[in-house]
Scaffold this motif. Structure first.
Motif, PDB file in Angstrom:
ATOM      1  N   THR B  88    -112.512 -27.731 -57.021  1.00 37.10           N
ATOM      2  CA  THR B  88    -112.236 -27.195 -55.679  1.00 37.10           C
ATOM      3  C   THR B  88    -113.465 -27.462 -54.818  1.00 37.10           C
ATOM      4  O   THR B  88    -114.356 -28.177 -55.248  1.00 37.10           O
ATOM      5  N   ASN B  99    -113.248 -25.981 -47.175  1.00 36.35           N
ATOM      6  CA  ASN B  99    -112.210 -24.976 -47.410  1.00 36.35           C
ATOM      7  C   ASN B  99    -111.535 -24.559 -46.121  1.00 36.35           C
ATOM      8  O   ASN B  99    -110.318 -24.497 -46.039  1.00 36.35           O
ATOM      9  N   SER B 103    -108.548 -27.056 -47.104  1.00 34.53           N
ATOM     10  CA  SER B 103    -107.799 -26.315 -48.124  1.00 34.53           C
ATOM     11  C   SER B 103    -106.812 -25.339 -47.494  1.00 34.53           C
ATOM     12  O   SER B 103    -105.675 -25.230 -47.932  1.00 34.53           O
ATOM     13  N   ALA B 108    -105.350 -31.691 -49.557  1.00 26.18           N
ATOM     14  CA  ALA B 108    -106.191 -31.903 -50.745  1.00 26.18           C
ATOM     15  C   ALA B 108    -107.256 -32.944 -50.418  1.00 26.18           C
ATOM     16  O   ALA B 108    -107.057 -33.771 -49.529  1.00 26.18           O
ATOM     17  N   MET B 130    -109.683 -33.555 -56.831  1.00 28.08           N
ATOM     18  CA  MET B 130    -108.496 -32.688 -56.789  1.00 28.08           C
ATOM     19  C   MET B 130    -107.271 -33.409 -57.308  1.00 28.08           C
ATOM     20  O   MET B 130    -106.193 -32.834 -57.377  1.00 28.08           O
TER      21      MET B 130
END
Lengths: 280, 191
Positions: B88, B99, B103, B108, B130
């Motif tokens: 991640t 993020n 995300s 991705a 990912m």
């Protein structure tokens, strides 16, 4: 019964007609979408070039500062300059290879570099007082050790006649431009005054950066009233012997010619790399 | 008899029309306004987003901090499984930016760091993996240079010049202060 047979044929013909109509519609809509798709593909071909230019100027700016900081007092300008030139040719080779993966060819050449002086004092109990000829100043940052400041007696930073008085009074650090802006912050631990960035402890302190030119000077007066660390790079060829003991000969700025050829465009420009130079 | 014929006729006509409609909508699965993973406008938007993200991270220094967020003893970026990239976003400021911009929008991404080897070739160190990017993935890159005086930003905060030969993924390629020229490549695609 004859009438019934005719109707069957009619339904069949109508059905085929509808099917053909829908296929035509589908083809038409698909063509429109495909045109739209192709027309908007790779819309920003300048983005790649700008990313390249930003990467090169950041890398060379960092390189100049790193080479200047690593130079010792006995080094000549040509020593520092050749280290910078060596680093730039490595950067050129690396960018060339990376961009080749995206079918772009690049080239970096040094047009010229400007001589300067890196003036700094680190962890000093009290600063030295000095004055230097400087036709430009960049990245001037003072980290004031507030425990080492004399209360009520100001340190003066002289920027070609613009005098900034830096004073500790009543638990506060005050930056005062004669007859102008005053900024304050809590006198707690180390306080950073970014002179070229016009920021005191992170907050803006717009005193109005003066225009530097040939014959301009920069200096620190009453240095003994404050301590800590500071650093600045000036465009100057003054003898370092007259300046604080840690002063070294340095590269002030570099003019760099950049070229990039991509399948979409050809780009060529000359940029001046002088990290931390104020925008005036 | 006549009534039956009419009913049959109506059913056949309806089947034809519905069949035609289904065929037409199938053939145009992606209309200019449908939010599909393969829509060109989405690719353009993702390109602009990730270009901006990298430019901001380079400007405020978090990109340089992220490439130096390395644990020399485990041979990975700090906090990643031994010998593996992160699955991640990395646990640092650059990761927070990834993020918040990607995300949270179900996008991705893979992050790779390309570096120059002593022989003058280019190799890559995966930072985030990912999965396998789709055919409609977009790529953005940004170069950052690291110097002998650059500090690692993880629990180990030594300067690069104090590290042994194999302790950092990129080797020292210059005799003077330049250490290596890294290129961060972010590949993004709709999940």
């Amino acid at each position: 019964m004859a009438e019934m047979n005719d109707r069957g044929q009619l339904i069949l013909v109508a059905g085929i007609l509808l099917a053909v109509l829908f296929i035509a519609l589908a083809l038409l809509v698909n063509a429109a979408i495909y045109t739209d798709n192709v027309a908007t593909r790779g819309g920003d071909s300048a983005g790649e070039v700008l990313e390249y230019q930003a990467g090169v100027t950041d890398s060379i700016g960092g390189l100049i500062d790193a080479e200047n900081a690593a130079a010792s007092g006995g080094d000549n300008f040509s020593d520092v300059n050749s280290s910078v030139a060596g680093g730039i040719s490595e950067i050129d080779a690396a960018f060339g290879r990376n961009n080749l993966r995206r079918s772009a060819s690049t080239d970096i050449t040094i047009v010229n570099t400007t001589e300067g002086r890196l003036i700094r004092e680190r962890n000093a109990n009290d600063f030295e007082s000095w004055e230097a000829n400087a036709s430009d100043v960049r990245r001037f940052v003072i980290d004031l050790d507030t425990d080492n400041m004399t209360t009520g007696s100001p340190l003066v930073v002289d920027l070609d006649g613009t005098e900034l008085k830096i004073n500790k009074t009543g638990g506060e650090v005050k930056v005062n431009e004669t007859g102008g802006t005053e900024c304050t912050t809590n006198a707690d631990g180390t306080v950073r005054f970014d002179v070229t960035g016009e920021r005191l402890d992170g907050a803006t302190c717009q005193f109005g950066w003066p225009d530097f030119d040939t014959g301009s000077t920069v200096g620190i007066e009453n240095g003994t009233y404050a301590g800590g660390s500071y650093e600045l790079t000036i465009k100057s060829d003054d003898d370092p012997a007259w300046l604080p003991s840690e002063t070294t000969r340095a590269v002030y700025s570099a003019n760099i010619k950049l070229r990039m050829d991509t399948p979409d465009l050809r780009y060529e420009t000359t940029v001046t790399v002088a990290p931390g130079e104020p925008d005036v | 008899m006549r009534g039956q014929a009419h009913t049959l006729e109506a059913i056949i006509a309806a089947v034809l029309i519905i069949g035609g409609l289904i065929f037409a909508t199938q053939a145009t699965a992606v209309t200019p306004l449908s939010a599909s993973t393969s829509n060109q406008h989405i690719e353009n938007q993702q390109q602009a987003t990730v270009d901006g993200l990298l430019a901001t991270a380079a400007e405020n220094g978090t990109l340089t901090d992220a490439v130096l967020y390395y644990n020399s003893s485990s041979g990975t970026f700090e906090g990643a499984p031994a010998g593996e990239p992160y699955a991640t976003a990395p646990p640092n400021a650059f990761g927070t930016a990834l993020n918040e911009t990607l995300s949270q929008r179900q996008i991705a991404f893979n992050v790779d760091v390309y570096y120059v080897t002593q022989a003058g070739d280019t190799e890559s160190k995966p930072m985030v993996r990912m999965g396998e990017p789709s055919d409609n993935a977009v790529v953005a890159t940004r170069a950052v240079s690291v110097y002998n005086s650059s500090n690692l930003t993880a629990t180990d905060d030594r300067q690069l010049e104090d590290l042994g030969g194999e302790e950092f993924y990129a080797p020292n390629v210059d005799d003077d202060e330049l250490y290596n020229v890294l290129e961060v490549e972010v590949t993004v695609w709709r999940k």
